[in-house]
Scaffold this motif. Structure first.
Motif, PDB file in Angstrom:
ATOM      1  N   ASP A 249      24.014  48.344 -26.151  1.00  0.00           N
ATOM      2  CA  ASP A 249      25.313  47.683 -25.894  1.00  0.00           C
ATOM      3  C   ASP A 249      25.526  47.665 -24.470  1.00  0.00           C
ATOM      4  OD1 ASP A 249      27.765  46.981 -25.405  1.00  0.00           O
ATOM      5  OD2 ASP A 249      28.743  47.889 -27.156  1.00  0.00           O
ATOM      6  N   TYR A 250      24.813  46.763 -23.559  1.00  0.00           N
ATOM      7  CA  TYR A 250      24.805  46.823 -22.218  1.00  0.00           C
ATOM      8  C   TYR A 250      26.333  46.930 -21.652  1.00  0.00           C
ATOM      9  CZ  TYR A 250      19.867  45.847 -22.246  1.00  0.00           C
ATOM     10  OH  TYR A 250      18.785  45.958 -22.574  1.00  0.00           O
ATOM     11  N   ASP A 251      27.519  46.466 -22.349  1.00  0.00           N
ATOM     12  CA  ASP A 251      28.699  46.658 -21.911  1.00  0.00           C
ATOM     13  C   ASP A 251      29.169  47.995 -21.883  1.00  0.00           C
ATOM     14  OD1 ASP A 251      28.948  44.038 -21.460  1.00  0.00           O
ATOM     15  OD2 ASP A 251      29.628  43.439 -23.715  1.00  0.00           O
ATOM     16  N   ARG A 252      28.558  48.881 -22.681  1.00  0.00           N
ATOM     17  CA  ARG A 252      29.113  50.409 -22.811  1.00  0.00           C
ATOM     18  C   ARG A 252      27.872  51.460 -22.408  1.00  0.00           C
ATOM     19  NH1 ARG A 252      31.901  47.677 -27.333  1.00  0.00           N
ATOM     20  NH2 ARG A 252      34.045  47.839 -27.194  1.00  0.00           N
TER      21      ARG A 252
ATOM     22  N   TYR B 255      24.523  52.402 -20.041  1.00  0.00           N
ATOM     23  CA  TYR B 255      23.947  52.298 -18.847  1.00  0.00           C
ATOM     24  C   TYR B 255      22.498  51.607 -19.247  1.00  0.00           C
ATOM     25  CZ  TYR B 255      21.876  52.526 -14.066  1.00  0.00           C
ATOM     26  OH  TYR B 255      21.343  52.077 -12.813  1.00  0.00           O
ATOM     27  N   GLU B 256      22.070  50.401 -18.512  1.00  0.00           N
ATOM     28  CA  GLU B 256      20.754  49.752 -18.794  1.00  0.00           C
ATOM     29  C   GLU B 256      19.893  50.369 -17.836  1.00  0.00           C
ATOM     30  OE1 GLU B 256      18.955  45.347 -18.265  1.00  0.00           O
ATOM     31  OE2 GLU B 256      21.085  45.482 -17.830  1.00  0.00           O
TER      32      GLU B 256
ATOM     33  N   HIS C  50      28.721  56.436 -26.927  1.00  0.00           N
ATOM     34  CA  HIS C  50      27.776  55.001 -27.406  1.00  0.00           C
ATOM     35  C   HIS C  50      26.477  55.633 -26.964  1.00  0.00           C
ATOM     36  CE1 HIS C  50      31.190  52.603 -28.312  1.00  0.00           C
ATOM     37  NE2 HIS C  50      31.671  52.905 -27.242  1.00  0.00           N
TER      38      HIS C  50
ATOM     39  N   ASP D  38      36.396  52.403 -28.212  1.00  0.00           N
ATOM     40  CA  ASP D  38      36.457  50.803 -28.103  1.00  0.00           C
ATOM     41  C   ASP D  38      36.833  50.468 -26.560  1.00  0.00           C
ATOM     42  OD1 ASP D  38      35.756  50.309 -30.804  1.00  0.00           O
ATOM     43  OD2 ASP D  38      37.911  50.434 -31.191  1.00  0.00           O
TER      44      ASP D  38
ATOM     45  N   PRO E 131      36.668  49.478 -22.919  1.00  0.00           N
ATOM     46  CA  PRO E 131      35.616  48.823 -22.073  1.00  0.00           C
ATOM     47  C   PRO E 131      35.247  49.572 -20.851  1.00  0.00           C
ATOM     48  CG  PRO E 131      37.910  47.677 -21.881  1.00  0.00           C
ATOM     49  CD  PRO E 131      38.018  48.751 -22.797  1.00  0.00           C
ATOM     50  N   THR E 132      35.638  50.346 -20.450  1.00  0.00           N
ATOM     51  CA  THR E 132      35.222  51.332 -19.209  1.00  0.00           C
ATOM     52  C   THR E 132      34.313  52.350 -19.357  1.00  0.00           C
ATOM     53  OG1 THR E 132      37.224  52.935 -19.146  1.00  0.00           O
ATOM     54  CG2 THR E 132      37.756  50.506 -18.187  1.00  0.00           C
TER      55      THR E 132
ATOM     56  N   LEU F 112      31.208  52.261 -19.373  1.00  0.00           N
ATOM     57  CA  LEU F 112      30.119  52.041 -18.222  1.00  0.00           C
ATOM     58  C   LEU F 112      30.605  52.553 -16.905  1.00  0.00           C
ATOM     59  CD1 LEU F 112      27.152  51.173 -18.114  1.00  0.00           C
ATOM     60  CD2 LEU F 112      28.064  48.648 -17.488  1.00  0.00           C
ATOM     61  N   ASP F 113      31.819  52.380 -16.484  1.00  0.00           N
ATOM     62  CA  ASP F 113      32.262  52.800 -15.087  1.00  0.00           C
ATOM     63  C   ASP F 113      31.971  54.362 -15.117  1.00  0.00           C
ATOM     64  OD1 ASP F 113      33.096  50.500 -14.599  1.00  0.00           O
ATOM     65  OD2 ASP F 113      35.186  50.713 -14.980  1.00  0.00           O
TER      66      ASP F 113
END
Length: 216
Positions: free
Chosen positions: A11-14, A16-17, A79, A136, A138-139, A141-142
């Motif tokens: 899940d690249y939104d959550r 780190y790729e 995640h 849930d 969305p931040t 990844l930050d």
């Protein structure tokens, strides 16, 4: 060249790729393979990666570098904690790593870790983001990216506690970008009694990344 682990269903939104910094760490451990295997021969080392993200680095080390060891990974992001287990499973390494949701090495006993790996949130920002209140949010990844002033706020927490984190002959591999001023960090840590080697430096797009090795 050693094989790169398979990564599925991130899940690249959550989470780190895997990127240039991840692959620099893989190259670092391929280069350090002989040194680590010789140093740890006959020992069952404790190996911990902080901030595992996708799990590509821990999986690579387990597959190719140190097959015999006790592996504990940590990430504040739930995640990422789930993703590292998925990556291990995709590479036939399930049930060989404990994935722990925690801040840095918080609940791990002092002076236990033989090999520490840290790809920190090194991007300079006005402040370090707050830890999200829910899965849930969305931040998430930050949290993996932004390191506050000079990108070093989180990394300094680890550096200033290395003496309590590492075993007596433990080693830490930590990644920095040029804006973190790694040369100054090297000088400071050496003045504090640590040996510090620059293992690899590489230009990655507009950034220059380095991996420093800290040991007594």
């Amino acid at each position: 060249m050693l094989p790169t682990p398979i990564i599925n269903d991130i899940d690249y939104d959550r989470v780190y790729e895997p990127s240039e910094d991840s692959f620099l760490l893989l190259d670092c451990f391929e280069q350090e393979q002989g040194t680590l295997q010789s140093k740890l021969k006959g020992k069952l080392p404790i190996i911990t990666e902080i901030g595992t993200g996708s799990g590509i680095v821990t999986t690579f080390i387990l597959q190719n570098i140190l097959q015999n060891g006790v592996y504990m990974t940590t990430d504040i992001n739930p995640h990422a904690c789930n993703q590292v287990l998925q990556t291990l499973k995709a590479n036939g390494q399930n049930n060989k790593v404990d994935s722990l949701q925690m801040d840095l090495t918080g609940a791990i006993r002092s002076n236990l870790i033989d090999i520490l790996i840290f790809n920190p949130p090194y991007v300079p920002a006005e402040e370090v983001p707050d830890i999200p209140d829910s899965n849930d949010d969305p931040t998430w990844l930050d949290v993996a990216l932004l390191g506050g002033e000079d990108g070093m706020k989180i990394t300094w927490k680890v550096l200033r506690n290395l003496d309590k984190i590492l075993s007596s002959d433990g080693i830490a591999y930590i990644l920095f970008c040029a804006r973190n001023k790694p040369e100054s960090i090297q000088e400071y840590m050496q003045s504090s009694g640590w040996k510090v080697d620059i293992i690899l430096t590489r230009k990655a797009g507009w950034e220059v990344l380095s991996i420093l090795k800290f040991y007594r």
